[in-house]
Design a protein around this motif. Structure first.
Motif, mmCIF file in Angstrom:
data_model
loop_
_atom_site.group_PDB
_atom_site.id
_atom_site.type_symbol
_atom_site.label_atom_id
_atom_site.label_comp_id
_atom_site.label_asym_id
_atom_site.label_seq_id
_atom_site.Cartn_x
_atom_site.Cartn_y
_atom_site.Cartn_z
ATOM 1 N N UNK A 14 -9.738 -15.505 -2.176
ATOM 2 C CA UNK A 14 -10.686 -14.773 -1.165
ATOM 3 C C UNK A 14 -10.045 -14.178 -0.310
ATOM 4 N N UNK A 15 -8.888 -14.124 -0.183
ATOM 5 C CA UNK A 15 -7.818 -13.657 0.963
ATOM 6 C C UNK A 15 -6.893 -12.570 0.229
ATOM 7 N N UNK A 21 6.676 -5.961 2.954
ATOM 8 C CA UNK A 21 5.974 -4.909 4.158
ATOM 9 C C UNK A 21 5.218 -3.959 3.144
ATOM 10 N N UNK A 22 3.966 -3.911 3.749
ATOM 11 C CA UNK A 22 2.838 -3.122 3.010
ATOM 12 C C UNK A 22 2.674 -3.317 1.545
ATOM 13 N N UNK A 23 2.877 -4.625 1.307
ATOM 14 C CA UNK A 23 2.294 -5.155 -0.097
ATOM 15 C C UNK A 23 1.547 -6.405 0.165
ATOM 16 N N UNK A 24 0.151 -6.326 -0.153
ATOM 17 C CA UNK A 24 -0.528 -7.616 -0.097
ATOM 18 C C UNK A 24 -0.861 -7.949 -1.616
ATOM 19 N N UNK A 25 -1.113 -9.485 -1.702
ATOM 20 C CA UNK A 25 -1.220 -10.023 -2.958
ATOM 21 C C UNK A 25 -2.818 -10.680 -2.987
ATOM 22 N N UNK A 52 -2.064 -2.609 -8.306
ATOM 23 C CA UNK A 52 -1.192 -2.873 -9.398
ATOM 24 C C UNK A 52 -2.021 -4.083 -10.226
ATOM 25 N N UNK A 53 -2.560 -4.002 -11.480
ATOM 26 C CA UNK A 53 -3.034 -4.948 -12.112
ATOM 27 C C UNK A 53 -4.581 -5.423 -11.240
ATOM 28 N N UNK A 54 -5.445 -4.609 -11.523
ATOM 29 C CA UNK A 54 -6.744 -5.211 -10.979
ATOM 30 C C UNK A 54 -7.510 -6.569 -11.357
ATOM 31 N N UNK A 55 -6.974 -6.902 -12.500
ATOM 32 C CA UNK A 55 -7.491 -8.156 -12.875
ATOM 33 C C UNK A 55 -8.728 -8.315 -13.866
ATOM 34 N N UNK A 59 -16.788 -10.222 -10.400
ATOM 35 C CA UNK A 59 -17.484 -9.750 -9.149
ATOM 36 C C UNK A 59 -16.610 -10.292 -7.841
ATOM 37 N N UNK A 60 -16.552 -11.433 -7.809
ATOM 38 C CA UNK A 60 -15.727 -11.821 -6.461
ATOM 39 C C UNK A 60 -14.489 -11.328 -6.339
ATOM 40 N N UNK A 61 -13.759 -11.004 -7.453
ATOM 41 C CA UNK A 61 -12.352 -10.513 -7.237
ATOM 42 C C UNK A 61 -12.515 -9.062 -6.617
ATOM 43 N N UNK A 62 -13.413 -8.460 -7.415
ATOM 44 C CA UNK A 62 -13.535 -7.066 -6.753
ATOM 45 C C UNK A 62 -13.985 -6.948 -5.519
ATOM 46 N N UNK A 63 -14.755 -7.882 -5.066
ATOM 47 C CA UNK A 63 -15.213 -7.947 -3.662
ATOM 48 C C UNK A 63 -14.108 -8.260 -2.557
ATOM 49 N N UNK A 64 -13.379 -9.108 -3.068
ATOM 50 C CA UNK A 64 -11.907 -9.433 -2.227
ATOM 51 C C UNK A 64 -11.271 -8.499 -2.256
ATOM 52 N N UNK A 65 -10.933 -7.532 -3.543
ATOM 53 C CA UNK A 65 -10.145 -6.347 -3.395
ATOM 54 C C UNK A 65 -10.593 -5.176 -2.251
ATOM 55 N N UNK A 66 -12.075 -5.015 -2.643
ATOM 56 C CA UNK A 66 -12.590 -4.102 -1.692
ATOM 57 C C UNK A 66 -12.222 -4.241 -0.207
ATOM 58 N N UNK A 67 -12.541 -5.579 0.090
ATOM 59 C CA UNK A 67 -12.416 -5.994 1.582
ATOM 60 C C UNK A 67 -10.876 -5.794 1.972
ATOM 61 N N UNK A 68 -10.082 -6.192 1.170
ATOM 62 C CA UNK A 68 -8.509 -5.927 1.586
ATOM 63 C C UNK A 68 -8.310 -4.308 1.796
#
Length: 301
Positions: A14-15, A21-25, A52-55, A59-68
Motif C-alpha cells: 500500500x506504499x 533517486x527518482x525510482x519508487x517501488x 516498469x511491470x505494472x503487475x 484493484x488495490x495494486x492499481x490504486x496504490x500505483x495511481x496514488x504514487x
C-alpha cells in the motif's frame, strides 16, 4: 563460489518505497511460493514517469500505483514478460494514464509443444497481452529526464526483457535475477540454454544495482550472478550424478536433489530438471528416446 540468497524484505504493501533517486517501488499483495512477498512495480522519473511491470490485475495494486503517481503524467509502461503476475494490469493502467505499453512481444513458448505434450504453465501466461511497441534488443527509449535501454534476457520466459536505466548503473532485472531465490526455468515457456546465455550477458555488463521483480535489490550483481551460474552448474552436475547412479526419471531425481525443498515447489523443480535435461541431451551428455519429456527415461550419454 556459493550462492547467498537474501530473504529479508519488507513489501510495505500500500506504499511507494524509494529505492534509488527518482525510482519508487510498489509491491503488489500477491504473495506465494513463486512470487515471494509479491510482484514489484517500479515508477521511474520525477515529472513525467515510466512504470516498469505494472503487475497483476488487482484493484488495490492499481490504486496504490495511481496514488504514487500522484496525478503526474505517465508516458511509458514497460513490461518485462507476460506472466500473469507482471503484465495484466498494463491494460487498465494504460486506460487511466494514456501511456504507451512497451515489451518484447506477446506471450510465446521458448519452443513448440511436442506431440502429446501439455504446457503445465498455460494458466500463468497472459496470452491477451499485446504491446503497443515491440522492443528490440538494445533499443533506447527516451522519456522526460530518463532513458531506458532494453536488454533482452530470454530464459525464464521466451519474451523476457530487463531494462537498464541509462547512465545510472541500475538494471531492472525482473525474474531473470532475484536476490531471494533462483529463477524458475520451466519448458516449454523457458529454456535453460537461453537462461545461461542471458546470465552470461548480464555478467559482462557493469551494472551496480539490480532491482528485481520480486524481493529486494541485488547489491553486488556480478558476484551474485557468478554465484547463480555456479549454482546452475552444480545442479547440472547433480543431475548427471543421479543418472550415473541409476536414476532414470525426473521424479526420482527431484526426490533426491530437492529433498530439502518445500514440497509445494517440487512440480516446478521437476520442470527445472527437465530444462537442464533438454540442454544436456542437446549437448550429448544424456540420452533419451525421442525428445526429452517430463515422463521420459534418461540414461548417460
Amino acid at each position: 563460489m556459493t550462492l547467498e540468497l537474501e530473504t529479508r524484505f519488507d513489501p510495505a504493501y500500500g506504499q511507494a518505497v524509494t529505492v534509488a533517486p527518482h525510482v519508487l517501488r510498489v509491491t503488489a499483495r500477491n504473495p506465494s511460493p513463486f512470487t515471494f512477498h509479491g510482484t514489484n512495480s517500479y515508477l521511474v522519473g520525477r515529472e513525467t514517469l515510466a512504470v516498469i511491470d505494472p503487475g497483476p490485475d488487482d484493484d488495490a495494486h492499481l490504486e496504490t500505483l495511481l496514488a504514487a503517481i500522484g496525478g503526474r503524467p505517465v508516458s511509458h509502461i514497460f513490461v518485462s514478460h507476460t506472466h500473469r503476475d507482471h503484465s495484466p494490469l498494463a491494460a487498465r493502467l494504460k486506460a487511466r494514464t494514456g501511456a504507451t505499453v512497451l515489451a518484447e512481444g506477446p506471450h510465446r513458448p521458448a519452443r513448440a509443444l511436442r506431440i502429446g505434450e501439455i504446457n503445465p504453465l498455460d494458466a500463468s501466461a497472459d496470452t491477451a497481452f499485446v504491446p503497443d511497441v515491440a522492443l528490440a534488443d538494445g533499443i533506447l527509449t527516451h522519456g522526460d529526464g530518463w532513458a531506458i535501454r532494453t536488454v533482452l534476457t530470454p530464459g525464464h520466459a521466451a519474451n523476457h526483457a530487463a531494462f537498464a536505466l541509462e547512465g545510472t548503473g541500475i538494471l531492472f532485472s525482473a525474474d531473470h535475477v532475484m536476490a531471494w531465490a533462483t529463477s524458475i526455468v520451466a519448458p516449454p515457456d523457458g529454456a535453460m540454454a537461453d537462461y545461461m546465455e542471458s546470465l552470461d550477458r548480464l555478467i559482462e555488463r557493469d551494472d551496480r544495482l539490480l532491482l528485481p521483480g520480486h524481493g529486494g535489490p541485488v547489491v553486488a550483481p556480478r558476484k551474485f550472478m557468478r554465484g547463480l551460474k555456479t549454482h546452475r552448474k552444480m545442479r547440472e552436475r547433480a543431475i548427471l550424478e543421479r543418472i550415473r547412479d541409476g536414476d532414470r526419471t525426473i521424479k526420482d531425481m527431484v526426490a533426491a536433489i530437492y529433498r530439502d525443498t518445500d514440497p509445494r515447489l517440487h512440480g516446478a523443480a521437476g520442470l527445472s530438471v527437465l530444462a537442464h535435461l533438454e540442454d544436456l541431451v542437446a549437448r550429448g551428455l544424456v540420452a533419451t528416446a525421442g525428445d526429452p519429456a517430463i515422463d521420459g527415461i534418461f540414461e548417460p550419454g
